[in-house]
Design a protein around this motif. Structure first.
Motif, short mmCIF file in Angstrom:
data_model
loop_
_atom_site.label_atom_id
_atom_site.label_comp_id
_atom_site.label_asym_id
_atom_site.label_seq_id
_atom_site.Cartn_x
_atom_site.Cartn_y
_atom_site.Cartn_z
N ARG A 162 0.82 -1.21 0.00
CA ARG A 162 0.00 0.00 0.00
C ARG A 162 0.87 1.27 0.00
NH1 ARG A 162 -4.62 -1.40 -2.15
NH2 ARG A 162 -6.11 -2.44 -0.77
N MET A 163 1.97 1.25 0.74
CA MET A 163 2.82 2.44 0.78
C MET A 163 3.48 2.69 -0.57
SD MET A 163 4.54 2.51 4.59
CE MET A 163 4.86 0.76 4.76
N ARG A 164 3.95 1.64 -1.22
CA ARG A 164 4.56 1.85 -2.53
C ARG A 164 3.53 2.33 -3.54
NH1 ARG A 164 7.47 -2.79 -1.09
NH2 ARG A 164 5.98 -4.10 -2.20
N GLU A 165 2.29 1.82 -3.45
CA GLU A 165 1.24 2.29 -4.34
C GLU A 165 0.98 3.78 -4.13
OE1 GLU A 165 -2.12 -0.14 -3.54
OE2 GLU A 165 -1.39 -1.88 -4.66
N HIS A 166 0.94 4.20 -2.87
CA HIS A 166 0.68 5.62 -2.61
C HIS A 166 1.84 6.49 -3.06
CE1 HIS A 166 0.58 9.32 -0.14
NE2 HIS A 166 -0.74 9.24 -0.34
N LEU A 167 3.07 6.03 -2.81
CA LEU A 167 4.22 6.81 -3.26
C LEU A 167 4.22 6.97 -4.77
CD1 LEU A 167 7.02 5.34 -0.95
CD2 LEU A 167 6.04 7.64 -0.83
N ALA A 168 3.86 5.91 -5.47
CA ALA A 168 3.85 5.98 -6.93
C ALA A 168 2.73 6.89 -7.43
CB ALA A 168 3.69 4.57 -7.52
N PHE A 214 9.61 -5.86 1.93
CA PHE A 214 10.00 -4.82 2.87
C PHE A 214 10.73 -3.69 2.15
CE2 PHE A 214 13.16 -2.91 5.66
CZ PHE A 214 12.41 -2.60 6.79
N GLY A 215 10.37 -2.45 2.49
CA GLY A 215 11.11 -1.29 2.01
C GLY A 215 10.52 -0.69 0.76
N VAL A 216 10.98 0.51 0.50
CA VAL A 216 10.53 1.23 -0.69
C VAL A 216 10.92 0.50 -1.96
CG1 VAL A 216 10.72 3.42 -1.93
CG2 VAL A 216 10.64 3.42 0.56
N HIS A 217 12.04 -0.17 -1.94
CA HIS A 217 12.52 -0.88 -3.12
C HIS A 217 12.26 -2.38 -3.02
CE1 HIS A 217 14.49 2.84 -4.20
NE2 HIS A 217 15.12 2.85 -3.03
N GLY A 218 11.26 -2.76 -2.23
CA GLY A 218 10.93 -4.17 -2.08
C GLY A 218 10.23 -4.73 -3.29
#
Length: 929
Positions: A266-272, A297-301
């Motif tokens: 969910r966090m990576r989706e929001h950042l994108a 795990f992580g932004v680059h997961g």
């Protein structure tokens, strides 16, 4: 992060593991793995902020970090579908709980319904600081990233945990501890060892009784004064330790890892989607999930996790009141630990000078404003250094101000104890003070904690008895802050709850306050209060016991209220009222839905459906709903194959029939069909009910009562009385009580005379083999008063004859059985028996010696009329005393003759001799009358 940040710590741990285990082994892997987890979490570009739920140290560190970093996006570990509720927190008094509630369950087992999830929020919690900062700071976005409430149950294969059995020796639970009900609790940062041996080891070596005390002593207090880097590294280390030493439950491990995959996805989706810079974001999660090792795990997961769709269940959302006791009970914390945490939070705030975040209007305080607009931009963060080594080696420091605080506690607990009936004095205060210091020293503590003080107070003041309602342990909890109970404001209530308060506004009471309030309704002088009365009766039906309690007044079919008085505790039971709002927009709609649910339940009986019909008429005054449910009652009755529900069916159908006959010009079609179908149905079941061992005499008596009371209506609708006569003729009971019941039915049908019934009772008393079972016959006769109330005089006669004729050595052994049988099986019919006995027996004791029972006055007359020889003159005198009756009977029988003078004895005897059949028939008729 530099490569050698934790190199010194790794070397020390590796040497310690080799020295302890004699070489490299699993212990070394675990110790070095802890450092690797901390290092990995610190290297993440998106700053991870580990917390423990309801921890003052976490809340203080969160407030400090938010003012320093001023993030533009805050990711919060909380169910994503609870986001719309967060703005309503400003209308509430903390603590409250975010709740998701589902009654229309689809995709889950039916026995799980209703589904309920709560996430309590207190002021001394990190999540509240993050929520307040995000909602009150312009340009800041708050994103909830945890699984939805629907996925909470999708991933839980075992379903909601059943209620744990309570300890019978434990004190009764406080009412506030049940505010969350049976809901599944969600806490941000549930940080507790899952390895039982580890927790036992920590408690034993820490010399504490429970986990809350260990956490307060060894984590909460040291971290309260630490800097940001130290706080993060210590929390990462604790989370990694508990995670690596957790037992290998595959299901629980999978759920934990899936939650972490879900949140990072969910966090990576929001950042994108938003284009936000990870450096301007803050991820707030439990320390257990911060030390994650999943591939996502992580932004680059990795982006390999697929989020499944929600089920078809309909979810409702709202806020419910919470309390410290409810949070402690739900998350297994020690009693008073959340209150102590609130006190510790206040001390931290006062000592540190940090201004916490609060929502506008929260708890009557002015809102805290963010310093983002005026403060200088934050300086670039310096590379963090190794703070773990110094923290782990740092000895505890004694705070001299604690002695003053401890002295104040000692004086205050003595004052509170004296108010509650304890014989406490200044000497006890000194003893509590010294004992607290002694206990702290025995437990290797630098200063007494609230838990040490609590133990000392119990030892020095309570001694061997508790004079009042509260013990000393509870008094200490109250003194440390007490159990704070939250409240949901009017604006945050669902429409149903607001509608209830609007309807009850004419009572002029502050119904949202906790406690019991008395409402007086003089409906005769103020007719507008009748609507309040209707609302209160519906609430009494829908809400738990104690929320709405009538003191004076009752509601019956066909009656209108005049005056009523009520005890109202809607503020105390606010959670139950709010949950009603999840079921409908008005209490009438909720009541109608529940009545339909009850009536159409696969396990519903005719009695329960008739109860729903009565409630629909009584509370909703809805003829439409009553007719619909009545038709359903007819269907259920036709499908029943036993008479188990006959007593309740008889009671309710009689009441409904009386109501419709007095209030409406014609009977509803459904009740006519019910009487007709029920007559044929119970006639069919009657023979088997008499012989069925599982059918009680009360159920068979109610079956006969339905047949006899509904007979006139059923016959007018086309039923055949021969069906009832055949059913009685085919009944052959073996049980004495059912045999007596069958005799009563035969009397009602005219197949058995009352004299014959009396003769059978006399034969029972004359048979020594039957006397022990005579109380069971009497039980059947008493139950026969339900279908044949006219037999009350015969039952009184049967009981009186038993007491008159049986000797004491026979009467006394079964007398207790008779009393218990009548009390347990015929308590509602005993008044008929007592009333008949009061009519027959003399009212004064002096008249009892000369009193002759009426049944003894009739029998000699019948014998004399039928006896030849010497009884003739008495028969002649009786015939001469009633010439008109004798002439009418003689004409009916076709006899002719003339009267002779009364003093002609031989003439009277001659008349009896000429017409013996007439004299015998007349004697039997007079005996029956």
């Amino acid at each position: 992060m530099q490569e050698g940040t934790f190199s010194a710590l790794r070397t020390q741990l590796q040497e310690a593991a080799e020295e302890f285990a004699g070489g490299p082994d699993a212990l070394q892997d675990i110790l070095l793995g802890l450092v690797d987890d901390v290092d990995r979490a610190l290297r993440e570009p998106l700053e991870i902020f580990p917390v423990c739920h309801h921890s003052p140290a976490s809340a203080l560190a969160m407030a400090r970090r938010l003012r320093e970093k001023q993030p533009k996006v805050v990711y919060l570990e909380l169910c994503e579908d609870l986001a719309p509720l967060l703005a309503e927190l400003r209308n509430c008094k903390l603590p409250v709980a975010l709740q998701a509630f589902a009654t229309d369950v689809e995709g889950f087992p039916a026995d799980w319904s209703p589904l309920s999830v709560v996430a309590p929020v207190t002021e001394a919690s990190a999540e509240y600081q993050a929520i307040s900062y995000a909602l009150q700071t312009p340009g800041v976005e708050l994103v909830l990233v945890d699984r939805s409430c629907d996925h909470v149950f999708q991933w839980d294969a075992a379903g909601p945990a059943p209620a744990e059995p309570t300890d019978p020796d434990a004190p009764p639970a406080e009412e506030e501890a049940a505010l969350h009900g049976d809901a599944v609790g969600l806490g941000l940062g549930d940080l507790r060892p899952r390895f039982a041996e580890l927790e036992e080891h920590l408690l034993r070596h820490g010399r504490v009784r429970h986990w809350s005390e260990w956490w307060h002593q060894y984590v909460e207090l040291p971290l309260g004064d630490s800097d940001h880097d130290t706080y993060r590294q210590v929390m990462f280390l604790i989370g990694s330790l508990f995670r690596r030493l957790a037992p290998g439950d595959p299901h629980r491990v999978r759920v934990d890892e899936d939650r972490e995959r879900y949140m990072w996805t969910r966090m990576r989706e929001h950042l994108a989607a938003s284009g936000a810079d990870p450096a301007d974001c803050l991820y707030v999660c439990g320390a257990f999930h911060a030390a994650s090792r999943v591939a996502e795990f992580g932004v680059h997961g990795a982006d390999t996790f697929e989020i499944g769709p929600p089920s078809g269940s309909t979810w409702q959302y709202g806020l419910i009141p919470s309390s410290h006791a409810a949070i402690e009970a739900q998350f297994g914390l020690a009693a008073g630990s959340v209150s102590i945490a609130a006190t510790t939070w206040a001390k931290h705030v006062k000592r540190s000078g940090i201004k916490p975040f609060r929502l506008a209007g929260q708890a009557g305080t002015r809102p805290s404003r963010s310093r983002k607009a005026t403060a200088a931009p934050p300086a670039p963060a310096a590379p963090p250094t190794d703070k773990l080594t110094g923290f782990l080696r740092r000895p505890p420091v004694l705070d001299r101000l604690d002695e003053t605080e401890l002295l104040g506690w000692s004086v205050e607990i003595v004052r509170a104890a004296r108010r509650n009936g304890y014989l406490a004095s200044t000497a006890d205060a000194i003893a509590v003070f010294e004992t607290s210091i002694l206990l702290a020293g025995m437990r290797d503590r630098a200063k007494p904690t609230p838990y040490d003080f609590q133990d000392a107070a119990v030892t020095c003041i309570e001694k061997d008895s508790v004079p009042g309602r509260r013990d000393v342990r509870r008094l200490v909890e109250i003194m440390m802050g007490g159990d704070r109970v939250g409240q949901v404001g009017y604006e945050a209530l669902p429409p149903l709850a607001r509608d209830v308060f609007d309807r009850l506004a004419p009572l002029n009471l502050k119904l949202q306050q906790r406690g019991v309030q008395r409402a007086l309704l003089d409906i005769a002088s103020r007719p507008e209060l009748e609507r309040c009365s209707d609302t209160l009766w519906i609430l009494r039906y829908l809400m738990p016991q104690g929320a709405v309690r009538p003191i004076m007044g009752e509601r019956r079919l066909g009656e209108r209220p005049i005056q009523e008085s009520w005890d109202l505790a809607l503020g105390t039971h606010q959670r139950a009222l709010i949950e009603l709002g999840y079921e409908g927009v008005s209490i009438e709609q909720v009541l109608e839905q529940r009545l339909r649910r009850t009536a159409y339940d696969p396990r519903a009986t005719a009695a329960t459906v008739l109860a729903a019909v009565e409630d629909a008429t009584l509370y909703l005054r809805s003829r439409r709903l009553a007719d619909e449910l009545g038709t359903r009652a007819l269907e259920v009755l036709a499908s029943e194959r036993s008479v188990d529900g006959a007593p309740e069916v008889l009671r309710r159908v009689r009441r409904l029939l009386a109501y419709y006959r007095t209030s409406e010009p014609v009977l509803p079609p459904w009740i006519e069909s019910f009487a007709k179908t029920g007559y044929a149905h119970y006639c069919t079941l009657l023979p088997s009910a008499f012989t069925d061992e599982d059918a009680t005499v009360r159920q068979v008596a109610a079956t006969l009562g339905f047949l006899f009371s509904m007979e006139s209506l059923a016959l007018s609708l086309g039923c055949d009385r021969n069906q009832l006569e055949l059913a009685v003729a085919q009944s052959h009971p073996a049980d004495p009580s059912k045999t007596a019941l069958l005799w009563a039915a035969q009397v009602q049908l005219g197949r058995l005379s009352r004299e014959e019934l009396r003769r059978r009772c006399d034969d029972l008393l004359a048979n020594p083999l039957v006397v022990p079972a005579y109380p069971r016959y009497l039980s059947g006769f008493v139950h026969a008063l339900e279908p044949v109330p006219g037999l009350s005089d015969v039952v009184v006669e049967a009981v009186s004859n038993a007491f008159a004729r049986l000797p004491d050595h026979v009467l006394l052994p079964w007398l207790p059985t008779l009393v218990t049988t009548l009390r347990s099986g015929a308590a509602d019919l005993a008044p008929l028996l007592i009333r008949e006995a009061g009519r027959i027996f003399p009212g004064r004791l002096a008249a009892l010696d000369a009193w002759v029972p009426p049944w003894r006055e009739q029998r000699p007359t019948a014998v004399a009329l039928a006896a030849p020889g010497p009884a003739g003159p008495r028969g002649a005198a009786l015939l001469a005393a009633h010439p008109a009756a004798c002439d009418a009977l003689a004409g009916l029988l076709g006899c002719e003759g003339t009267w002779e003078t009364p003093d002609a004895g031989p003439g009277g005897a001659a008349l009896l001799g000429r017409h013996p059949a007439t004299a015998e028939a007349l004697g039997e008729l007079l005996a029956e009358l």
